[in-house]
Design a protein around this motif. Structure first.
Motif, PDB file in Angstrom:
ATOM      1  N   MET A  80       0.843  -1.190   0.000  1.00  0.00           N
ATOM      2  CA  MET A  80       0.000   0.000   0.000  1.00  0.00           C
ATOM      3  C   MET A  80       0.879   1.242   0.000  1.00  0.00           C
ATOM      4  SD  MET A  80      -2.987   1.163   2.689  1.00  0.00           S
ATOM      5  CE  MET A  80      -1.858   1.345   4.054  1.00  0.00           C
ATOM      6  N   GLN A  81       0.526   2.234  -0.821  1.00  0.00           N
ATOM      7  CA  GLN A  81       1.282   3.476  -0.881  1.00  0.00           C
ATOM      8  C   GLN A  81       0.402   4.639  -0.440  1.00  0.00           C
ATOM      9  OE1 GLN A  81       3.048   4.439  -4.668  1.00  0.00           O
ATOM     10  NE2 GLN A  81       3.739   6.457  -3.993  1.00  0.00           N
ATOM     11  N   LEU A  82       0.970   5.509   0.383  1.00  0.00           N
ATOM     12  CA  LEU A  82       0.321   6.741   0.797  1.00  0.00           C
ATOM     13  C   LEU A  82       1.142   7.905   0.277  1.00  0.00           C
ATOM     14  CD1 LEU A  82      -0.513   5.892   4.521  1.00  0.00           C
ATOM     15  CD2 LEU A  82      -2.073   5.829   2.576  1.00  0.00           C
ATOM     16  N   THR A  83       0.468   8.934  -0.227  1.00  0.00           N
ATOM     17  CA  THR A  83       1.156  10.089  -0.790  1.00  0.00           C
ATOM     18  C   THR A  83       0.549  11.369  -0.247  1.00  0.00           C
ATOM     19  OG1 THR A  83       1.693   8.910  -2.838  1.00  0.00           O
ATOM     20  CG2 THR A  83       1.756  11.314  -2.917  1.00  0.00           C
ATOM     21  N   TYR A  84       1.412  12.273   0.223  1.00  0.00           N
ATOM     22  CA  TYR A  84       1.000  13.591   0.697  1.00  0.00           C
ATOM     23  C   TYR A  84       1.819  14.647  -0.030  1.00  0.00           C
ATOM     24  CZ  TYR A  84      -0.999  11.074   4.711  1.00  0.00           C
ATOM     25  OH  TYR A  84      -1.721  10.224   5.518  1.00  0.00           O
ATOM     26  N   SER A  85       1.175  15.738  -0.389  1.00  0.00           N
ATOM     27  CA  SER A  85       1.873  16.853  -1.013  1.00  0.00           C
ATOM     28  C   SER A  85       1.262  18.161  -0.532  1.00  0.00           C
ATOM     29  CB  SER A  85       1.784  16.775  -2.539  1.00  0.00           C
ATOM     30  OG  SER A  85       2.324  17.935  -3.134  1.00  0.00           O
ATOM     31  N   THR A  86       2.114  19.115  -0.176  1.00  0.00           N
ATOM     32  CA  THR A  86       1.595  20.409   0.254  1.00  0.00           C
ATOM     33  C   THR A  86       0.952  21.161  -0.904  1.00  0.00           C
ATOM     34  OG1 THR A  86       3.760  21.429  -0.152  1.00  0.00           O
ATOM     35  CG2 THR A  86       3.305  20.636   2.075  1.00  0.00           C
ATOM     36  N   PHE A  87       1.248  20.746  -2.122  1.00  0.00           N
ATOM     37  CA  PHE A  87       0.656  21.422  -3.272  1.00  0.00           C
ATOM     38  C   PHE A  87      -0.844  21.158  -3.372  1.00  0.00           C
ATOM     39  CE2 PHE A  87       5.144  20.801  -4.384  1.00  0.00           C
ATOM     40  CZ  PHE A  87       5.500  22.119  -4.604  1.00  0.00           C
ATOM     41  N   ASP A  88      -1.326  20.190  -2.585  1.00  0.00           N
ATOM     42  CA  ASP A  88      -2.768  19.916  -2.534  1.00  0.00           C
ATOM     43  C   ASP A  88      -3.480  20.835  -1.545  1.00  0.00           C
ATOM     44  OD1 ASP A  88      -2.392  17.830  -4.335  1.00  0.00           O
ATOM     45  OD2 ASP A  88      -2.060  16.356  -2.734  1.00  0.00           O
ATOM     46  N   SER A  89      -2.724  21.665  -0.817  1.00  0.00           N
ATOM     47  CA  SER A  89      -3.313  22.560   0.188  1.00  0.00           C
ATOM     48  C   SER A  89      -3.031  24.016  -0.176  1.00  0.00           C
ATOM     49  CB  SER A  89      -2.719  22.272   1.578  1.00  0.00           C
ATOM     50  OG  SER A  89      -2.913  20.919   1.949  1.00  0.00           O
ATOM     51  N   ARG A  90      -3.886  24.890   0.337  1.00  0.00           N
ATOM     52  CA  ARG A  90      -3.631  26.319   0.162  1.00  0.00           C
ATOM     53  C   ARG A  90      -2.366  26.705   0.926  1.00  0.00           C
ATOM     54  NH1 ARG A  90      -9.659  27.327   0.743  1.00  0.00           N
ATOM     55  NH2 ARG A  90      -9.226  27.318   2.979  1.00  0.00           N
ATOM     56  N   PRO A  91      -1.621  27.706   0.447  1.00  0.00           N
ATOM     57  CA  PRO A  91      -0.372  28.087   1.123  1.00  0.00           C
ATOM     58  C   PRO A  91      -0.530  28.322   2.616  1.00  0.00           C
ATOM     59  CG  PRO A  91      -0.512  29.185  -0.994  1.00  0.00           C
ATOM     60  CD  PRO A  91      -1.831  28.469  -0.800  1.00  0.00           C
ATOM     61  N   SER A  92      -1.636  28.903   3.038  1.00  0.00           N
ATOM     62  CA  SER A  92      -1.830  29.195   4.458  1.00  0.00           C
ATOM     63  C   SER A  92      -2.079  27.939   5.289  1.00  0.00           C
ATOM     64  CB  SER A  92      -3.017  30.163   4.634  1.00  0.00           C
ATOM     65  OG  SER A  92      -4.212  29.562   4.149  1.00  0.00           O
ATOM     66  N   GLU A  93      -2.420  26.810   4.643  1.00  0.00           N
ATOM     67  CA  GLU A  93      -2.752  25.581   5.368  1.00  0.00           C
ATOM     68  C   GLU A  93      -1.663  24.512   5.263  1.00  0.00           C
ATOM     69  OE1 GLU A  93      -6.432  24.331   3.701  1.00  0.00           O
ATOM     70  OE2 GLU A  93      -7.601  25.954   4.613  1.00  0.00           O
ATOM     71  N   ARG A  94      -0.596  24.833   4.538  1.00  0.00           N
ATOM     72  CA  ARG A  94       0.390  23.798   4.232  1.00  0.00           C
ATOM     73  C   ARG A  94       1.136  23.294   5.463  1.00  0.00           C
ATOM     74  NH1 ARG A  94       3.141  25.698  -1.532  1.00  0.00           N
ATOM     75  NH2 ARG A  94       1.254  25.392  -2.807  1.00  0.00           N
ATOM     76  N   ARG A  95       1.484  24.179   6.373  1.00  0.00           N
ATOM     77  CA  ARG A  95       2.241  23.742   7.544  1.00  0.00           C
ATOM     78  C   ARG A  95       1.413  22.816   8.432  1.00  0.00           C
ATOM     79  NH1 ARG A  95       5.860  29.052   9.336  1.00  0.00           N
ATOM     80  NH2 ARG A  95       6.885  29.305   7.306  1.00  0.00           N
ATOM     81  N   ARG A  96       0.142  23.145   8.598  1.00  0.00           N
ATOM     82  CA  ARG A  96      -0.735  22.289   9.398  1.00  0.00           C
ATOM     83  C   ARG A  96      -0.951  20.943   8.705  1.00  0.00           C
ATOM     84  NH1 ARG A  96      -4.900  25.259   9.334  1.00  0.00           N
ATOM     85  NH2 ARG A  96      -4.206  26.637  11.009  1.00  0.00           N
ATOM     86  N   ALA A  97      -1.097  20.970   7.380  1.00  0.00           N
ATOM     87  CA  ALA A  97      -1.280  19.726   6.638  1.00  0.00           C
ATOM     88  C   ALA A  97      -0.038  18.842   6.728  1.00  0.00           C
ATOM     89  CB  ALA A  97      -1.598  20.040   5.177  1.00  0.00           C
ATOM     90  N   TRP A  98       1.146  19.468   6.704  1.00  0.00           N
ATOM     91  CA  TRP A  98       2.379  18.696   6.818  1.00  0.00           C
ATOM     92  C   TRP A  98       2.500  18.035   8.189  1.00  0.00           C
ATOM     93  CZ3 TRP A  98       5.502  16.818   3.333  1.00  0.00           C
ATOM     94  CH2 TRP A  98       6.772  16.365   3.695  1.00  0.00           C
TER      95      TRP A  98
END
Length: 318
Positions: free
Chosen positions: A1-19
């Motif tokens: 199983m592979q999981l993928t996360y990218s900050t490019f899927d979030s708005r700039p203001s939400e990227r740190r929280r998403a990370w």
């Protein structure tokens, strides 16, 4: 199983929280600090190989902190083997401060507070290994934490090469093969670190340590023998039983306890391995247990569940 996360899927203001959420999902909860004011960018991919997982973490500079409060609800201890591909990383744990550049790897322990950071954009390979899996191959794996190992030649280089190759070809393998590859990665890791003299440092003399390593090798090679005993281990090492017992007592354990612990670890590995289709009693017998009731009691005391529950959980994950 592979999981993928990218900050490019979030708005700039939400990227740190998403990370921060992505890091908690792949590894465990951490506090993050982001130096500078630039918009954060990062990608995180993770793959499961049986008992272990591999991830590739690429991001701008970050400071990760593991605090005491993060440990309160954590039950399972893990180790992170981090291989920097780009930029130097810094790791601080238990009063030790170590830096690691590309060409090496270091090991972090989840059950102690720590700081891990890189100021520059970095690319990291990370192998996450449960303590029980590592402990089955390396005595007292907590000694590995904060040590930096060479990955430019020998077993260390082979370990890192296989880490990358396993991910590159992971789509070609079924669940049983991925489980096998995960265990082989841990075997390579053990080979890469086992010869390091820093792991032999302690109260014992070099001669005692040599006998200890020989005794542990004898135990691992003869787990299937139900007649394996402290006396037979001493005979194989060419030393007296009392001297062998003293060596293990200096390590806060016993010969019999080590034999039992290694057998239980091997049983647990096979119960979780989809390649092993034999019955629970067959697995117990193949690992040197002649009394299944005794095996079940010891297994539950060690892992907190029955062998049947472990087998059922492994089959659900296939």
């Amino acid at each position: 199983m592979q999981l993928t996360y990218s900050t490019f899927d979030s708005r700039p203001s939400e990227r740190r929280r998403a990370w921060q959420r992505a890091i908690a999902d792949i590894y465990f909860p951490l506090e993050l600090a982001f130096p500078g004011t630039r918009v954060f960018e990062g990608t995180l991919d993770a793959w499961t190989l049986g008992p272990v997982s591999i991830s590739r973490n690429c991001s701008n500079g970050v400071l990760y902190r593991r605090h005491e409060q993060h440990l309160l609800e954590e039950q399972d201890e893990n180790y992170l083997v981090t291989v920097p591909e780009l930029a130097e990383v810094r790791f601080v744990q238990d009063g030790r401060d170590v830096s690691c550049s590309p060409g090496g790897f270091l090991i972090e322990r989840s059950h102690l507070p720590y700081e891990f950071s890189h100021r520059d954009p970095a690319s990291l390979w990370v192998l996450k290994v449960p303590n029980a899996v590592l402990e089955a191959r390396i005595r007292r794996p907590e000694r590995l934490a904060t040590l930096r190992f060479d990955a430019r030649s020998g077993a260390g280089a082979l370990f890192v090469d296989m880490l990358r190759l396993a991910v590159a070809r992971i789509s070609e393998f079924d669940a049983a093969s991925r489980h096998l590859i995960g265990n082989q990665l841990v075997e390579l890791l053990a080979a890469a670190v086992a010869a390091d003299e820093r792991l032999l440092m302690g109260s014992s003399t070099s001669v005692r340590n040599a006998h200890l390593c020989r005794a542990e090798a004898v135990i691992r090679s003869r787990l299937a023998d139900p007649q394996l005993s402290p006396q037979s281990v001493a005979d194989a090492c060419g030393i007296s039983l009392r001297y062998l017992q003293q060596i293990f007592e200096a390590e806060n354990t016993t010969v019999g306890g080590q034999i039992r612990a290694q057998r239980l670890a091997l049983c647990d590995e096979r119960l979780r391995d989809p390649r092993f289709r034999g019955s629970i009693s067959e697995i117990a017998y193949e690992c040197g247990f002649s009394d299944q009731a005794q095996f079940s009691r010891n297994y539950r005391a060690r892992f907190g569940c029955t062998p049947r529950q472990t087998r059922a959980e492994a089959q659900r994950g296939c």
